[in-house]
Design a protein around this motif. Structure first.
Motif, short mmCIF file in Angstrom:
data_model
loop_
_atom_site.label_atom_id
_atom_site.label_comp_id
_atom_site.label_asym_id
_atom_site.label_seq_id
_atom_site.Cartn_x
_atom_site.Cartn_y
_atom_site.Cartn_z
N GLY A 227 36.29 51.03 36.25
CA GLY A 227 34.96 51.15 36.86
C GLY A 227 34.02 51.97 36.02
O GLY A 227 32.82 51.65 35.92
N GLU A 228 34.52 53.03 35.42
CA GLU A 228 33.69 53.87 34.54
C GLU A 228 33.16 53.04 33.36
O GLU A 228 31.98 53.13 33.01
N GLN A 231 30.55 50.38 34.56
CA GLN A 231 29.27 50.99 34.88
C GLN A 231 28.49 51.32 33.61
O GLN A 231 27.26 51.12 33.54
N ALA A 232 29.17 51.80 32.58
CA ALA A 232 28.49 52.11 31.32
C ALA A 232 27.94 50.84 30.68
O ALA A 232 26.81 50.85 30.16
N VAL A 233 28.70 49.77 30.70
CA VAL A 233 28.24 48.51 30.12
C VAL A 233 27.02 48.00 30.87
O VAL A 233 26.04 47.52 30.27
N GLU A 234 27.04 48.12 32.20
CA GLU A 234 25.92 47.63 33.01
C GLU A 234 24.66 48.47 32.83
O GLU A 234 23.55 47.95 32.84
N THR A 235 24.83 49.79 32.65
CA THR A 235 23.65 50.67 32.55
C THR A 235 23.18 50.90 31.13
O THR A 235 21.97 51.02 30.88
N THR A 260 42.67 54.65 30.01
CA THR A 260 43.43 53.60 30.69
C THR A 260 42.85 52.21 30.46
O THR A 260 43.58 51.22 30.55
N ASP A 261 41.57 52.13 30.20
CA ASP A 261 40.91 50.82 30.04
C ASP A 261 40.57 50.63 28.56
O ASP A 261 39.53 51.08 28.09
N GLY A 290 44.76 53.57 36.45
CA GLY A 290 45.17 52.58 35.47
C GLY A 290 46.28 53.12 34.59
O GLY A 290 46.75 54.24 34.78
N ALA A 291 46.69 52.30 33.62
CA ALA A 291 47.79 52.68 32.73
C ALA A 291 47.33 52.63 31.28
O ALA A 291 46.81 51.61 30.81
N CYS A 292 47.50 53.72 30.58
CA CYS A 292 47.15 53.77 29.16
C CYS A 292 48.16 52.93 28.36
O CYS A 292 49.37 53.08 28.54
#
Length: 443
Positions: A227-228, A231-235, A260-261, A290-292
């Protein structure tokens, strides 16, 4: 060489020695010699028996290895252990943790919380930690008084907190702290921008410049959740890691926590810049962050360290179960039971952490010339017998309660299961008092 070792401060005769370098090696009939706070030799026990030493320690049934490096945590948050469980990251932070911190965090909270954290870590084999929290001057003073090795990351946000009014104030205070501890041997101060979503790009760019000028580390939460990143890609139109790279924040001084992402391009960027990743498996699983992809990172040449995160999100500062979970999670995620074997995960918890913190010339392996940061682990109990492979036993069978001794720069901080530089009863009394204070004001 024998002439230089005719006198030593300490000679330890364990049943096994795991030096970490070379990788996967387990030594028997081997002793470790300590002089002036450093490892003077790792040598045959028969030869070591002839050295005149101030102390000779026989440790049958014990394995001697480098002290563990907890490369990410928020020490004082130990006083919030179990305060708000079973929640996702942002509700946990925004609705519970940040309001509680606003009501209670001050220098006294940090003093008592760090003492509790040190007791927890030293009892479970951690001799070096990275601590990122408010009132870092208080935290650094506590680590210094107890003799524990620590990287203290001073916090930076775009908004005010109990410790500062904004970016300019955080940086001014942090730079003064860097200067104060510049010549201190066991504590190091680094920049601690919280995350790309709480620190603006101009401030991050300023941190990148200052860190380069001072040759100081940068410790930052990054790609903690999908989600982080979304959100950065969208903003902003780009992934957070790309933003940090564009402004010059990535590099060999940078410690990226959680991660994790990650896509293939992110992993390639980490490898190309020499940035480090700190994996916090329990915290990531508990918050469902998530999983790293640890195995992919290691295979790409990225250095990966282990961290617990805070006791509020874990709920432990014990790296032994963290090692086990890291190994098992990697096998599950990859579908490969040979993924992240015991030797590799132990290296992450020792030498990998040392590299991430820029301390691998000092600690992380039992190598002659390095500081004598070591722990002894008892494998004689029923839960760790029989011993076919001490290295595997450390990762898959030990809980941390088997640690009997720890040393930092040759100084004992845990001796025969007793802490030597902390009053544990007093630490526990203060923790109980904080529980009553926080409970009385409600969650």
């Amino acid at each position: 060489m024998q002439d230089t070792l005719n006198r030593a401060d300490l000679v330890i005769h364990p049943q096994w020695v795991i030096p970490v370098e070379p990788a996967g090696q387990v030594l028997e009939n081997t002793s470790v010699v300590v002089k002036d706070g450093r490892i003077a030799a790792v040598m045959n026990r028969r030869d070591a028996a002839g050295i005149d030493a101030g102390e000779v320690l026989d440790l049958p049934g014990r394995v001697l290895l480098p002290g563990l490096v907890n490369a990410h945590g928020h020490g004082a948050m130990s006083l919030l252990r179990g305060y708000a469980d079973d929640l996702a990251l942002m509700p946990w932070l925004e609705q519970h943790i940040w309001p509680a911190e606003g009501r209670h965090v001050d220098a006294g909270f940090v003093r008592d919380g760090v003492r509790l954290a040190m007791a927890d870590m030293l009892r479970s084999g951690t001799t070096t930690c990275s601590d990122m929290y408010f009132f870092p001057e208080q935290a650094a003073a506590e680590y210094r008084a107890a003799g524990m090795r620590a990287q203290v990351a001073f916090p930076i946000f775009d908004f005010p907190s109990a410790w500062g009014s904004g970016p300019d104030d955080y940086l001014a205070r942090g730079l003064a702290l860097i200067d104060e501890y510049r010549h201190t041997d066991l504590q190091r101060i680094v920049f601690g921008p919280h995350a790309p979503y709480t620190v603006s790009e101009p401030t991050l760019a300023r941190i990148a410049t200052l860190a380069a000028e001072l040759d100081a580390g940068i410790h930052i939460h990054l790609h903690e959740t999908a989600g982080e990143v979304l959100q950065a890609v969208e903003t902003r139109g780009e992934r957070p890691i790309d933003s940090l790279n564009r402004i010059g924040l990535l590099g060999p001084r940078t410690q990226c926590v959680h991660m994790t992402d990650l896509g293939s391009q992110d992993i390639e960027l980490l490898a190309a810049t020499g940035s480090h990743v700190v994996h916090c498996p329990h915290s990531n699983m508990k918050l469902a962050s998530g999983a790293c992809p640890v195995a992919r990172l290691l295979d790409a040449g990225v250095n990966v360290a282990l961290g617990t995160d805070s006791a509020a999100s874990n709920n432990s500062l014990n790296l032994f179960p963290e090692m086990r979970s890291a190994a098992l999670l990697s096998k599950l995620v990859s579908g490969d039971p040979s993924s992240l074997p015991a030797a590799r995960v132990l290296a992450m918890a020792t030498l990998g952490g040392a590299r991430a913190l820029g301390l691998d010339d000092r600690i992380g392996s039992l190598t002659a010339g390095k500081d004598a940061d070591m722990i002894a682990v008892d494998l004689s109990g029923s839960a760790t017998q029989p011993v076919y492979n001490p290295l595997s036993q450390l990762v898959y069978a030990c809980t941390g309660r088997e640690v009997t001794h720890s040393w930092v720069a040759g100084k004992p901080l845990l001796r025969d299961n007793a802490l030597t530089t902390l009053d544990e009863n007093a630490v526990l009394r203060r923790a109980a008092q904080w529980r009553d204070i926080i409970s009385a004001k409600g969650q």
